[in-house]
Every structure is written in C-alpha cells, then in structure tokens.
Scaffold this active site. Structure first.
Site, short mmCIF file in Angstrom:
data_model
loop_
_atom_site.label_atom_id
_atom_site.label_comp_id
_atom_site.label_asym_id
_atom_site.label_seq_id
_atom_site.Cartn_x
_atom_site.Cartn_y
_atom_site.Cartn_z
N HIS A 1 -1.80 42.89 3.29
CA HIS A 1 -1.81 41.49 3.71
C HIS A 1 -2.28 40.58 2.57
CE1 HIS A 1 -2.06 38.85 7.57
NE2 HIS A 1 -1.67 38.12 6.53
N GLU B 1 -4.38 45.71 11.76
CA GLU B 1 -4.93 45.53 10.42
C GLU B 1 -6.46 45.57 10.46
OE1 GLU B 1 -3.40 42.01 8.56
OE2 GLU B 1 -1.32 42.67 8.74
#
Length: 311
Positions: A283, A262
């Site tokens: 997220h 990420e």
C-alpha cells in the site's frame, strides 16, 4: 491530555508544526495498539490517521471535544462519516496530494509487467543468460484500460500517452460528452474495456458495487497477454480468482498494492505462492517522499485552521 493525537506515520516537519502550537501525541504505532487510543482522545480536539485506524462511532464517543479528523490519504472507508457528521466532527482527506505518485506507480508497473525482464538479477549474477526467455513487450502502441476515469486515472493517462500508449476507460459516472474524455476512448461496458486493453489499471473506490468487481468472470474477459494493476482499494479484486488466473495463464501478469486485509497476513498471502509475473507492494503507491510532505502539510494546515480558528 493532548490536543492532537496522531496514530500513524506523518512527515516530521508537519508533526513539528503541530507540536509547536499544540500539545501533540505522535505515535505511528498506535494503529496497532488501538485500545490505547480512546484514553488519549478524552480531551483531544484533533485526530490524525491514515488507513489503519478505525474511526468508529464508538471511538468518537470517547472524544467529546473532537473537532476534526485529518486523513493522511484520500479514501475514507476506515472512518464512519455519518457518525462524525452527527457529532459535528469535520473529516478532511488529503485530496489530490498523492495523485502523481499513484500515476507514476501504475505506469512503472505497466512497463515492468509488459517487459518482464527486471527480476533476473539473481539468475544473471549466478551465471545464467536468459535472453530469449526474457524478451518482453513495449508499452508504445499498446492500450491502457482505466477502470474509473477520475483525477488519478487522468494523470495516469497523461503519462501513458507520453510513452505512446492509447487510452481507453470505463466510467459510467463521466458522461459521454464530458470534455475530460479528450482523446480517450470511452468504453460502454466493463467487459468491452477488459477485452480491448493490453494493461488494465483500477481507479475506483471500494463500495458494495465495486467489491470483487474484478472476479473470475472479469479476468476471463481479459486478453491472455494482458496485465492488471490495482493501486486503488483492496477488495475490488477477488484475490483468489486473480491467483488462479495467473497460474492458469488467463492473464499475463499483475501488480497489487492494496489487499482485502492489510497488512496482508501470511495466511492470506499464501494464495499468491508461485504466481508468475506478480508484484506485491505494501500500500505504498501513493506514498513517496514528495507526496508524504504534501499530505502532511495539507492536513497540518487543516488542523491548525480548525483549532486556531475556533479557539
């Protein structure tokens, strides 16, 4: 030099509370410029991060006055807890503050994936009328399978029950006689849960035991009309295996809010190209306006208590 360094986004009122009391550096882009963080920590007594700042032993060594690391979230896999403990640094996560947000996200994704009709705006606006193709399924009467049955999973279960869903869960750390099970069915094994559920939601941390817990074998144990939601941790799902299962029709849909890397780089995201009935989000499941305020307030309170209580 600052007393407090905040390296990722935090709600404005909480930042203002800290800045009123202490010399505070707030730069939500510091996580992407990590080389600048050590210099700022030379005299800092508090560090506030989310999940993109790596709090390593090396970083802590640059902060000899540090007393507290506030984590604007729950999972602590970006923080070296042993190193923090060895240096006398308290680590405070915002436990419980995002539970409602995640639970709502999961239920919303279950509804979205089962119904399968909510991405037709372009077609309908363009003159198409795909009613027959977009006949989906109701959540009522279906089984929601929860992998892990902690606080977030139980809040998810409560919302799903209100929609008429049946709850089953697999969690070897919750004993069979625990009253938390209530009217939920306790699955003895993960394959048994996967085989029984219409929708599967993951609620486990990322550990050596849970890395790629949902792999090709687990996906093949799911029903072909079942859907998968992961708003827990990236790495729990084998992303390549999931993409293959979606293309092959081994499962009917998926929603991922977390990823092995990420932000998800274009190269890694390419594995999901042309996957049907797939939702990817950045997220964000646990971050709403309301939860962000709760998270910020909890961590600001902890930092103030630490710095003012031990001045």
């Amino acid at each position: 030099m600052p007393d407090i360094v905040i390296t990722e986004f935090m709600d404005a009122p909480s930042v203002a509370r800290l800045a009123e009391r202490f010399d505070t550096v707030y730069d939500p882009g510091l996580a992407e410029r990590a080389e600048r963080i050590p210099r700022l920590l030379a005299r800092a007594r508090a560090l506030v991060v989310r999940n993109r700042t790596s709090v390593t032993d090396e970083l802590l060594a640059e902060a000899p006055r540090l007393r507290i690391v506030g984590r604007l979230g729950v999972n602590l896999d970006n923080i070296d807890l042993a190193a923090a403990e060895a240096r006398g640094v308290t680590v405070v996560p915002a436990v419980g503050t995002g539970d409602d947000s995640v639970a709502e996200y999961v239920v919303a994704m279950v509804l979205h994936l089962l119904r399968g009709a909510y991405a037709a705006t372009g077609e309908v606006a363009g003159g198409a009328w795909p009613r027959t193709r977009l006949i989906g399924r109701e959540a009522s009467g279906k089984t929601l399978g929860l992998v892990g049955y902690g606080a977030v999973a139980r809040k998810t279960a409560a919302r799903a029950r209100a929609l008429g869903m049946t709850i089953a869960a697999f969690d070897p750390f919750v004993p069979a006689g625990d009253p938390a099970w209530g009217d939920a069915t306790r699955a003895e094994t993960l394959p048994a849960l996967l085989a029984a559920a219409d929708a599967v939601s993951l609620h486990v941390p990322l550990t050596e035991a849970t890395r790629h817990l949902v792999d090709a074998a687990a996906l093949s144990a799911m029903r072909p009309d079942a859907v998968l939601i992961n708003a827990a941790r990236g790495g729990v799902v084998d992303e390549a295996a999931l993409a293959g299962a979606l293309r092959a029709g081994t499962i009917a849909g998926a929603a991922l809010d977390v990823f092995e890397v990420e932000p998800l780089p274009r190269s890694a995201g390419a594995v999901f190209a042309d996957c049907p009935n797939l939702v990817l989000t950045p997220h964000i499941a646990g971050v709403t306006e309301e939860s962000n305020a709760r998270i910020g307030a909890m961590i600001a309170n902890a930092v103030i208590s630490s710095l003012e209580g031990n001045a």
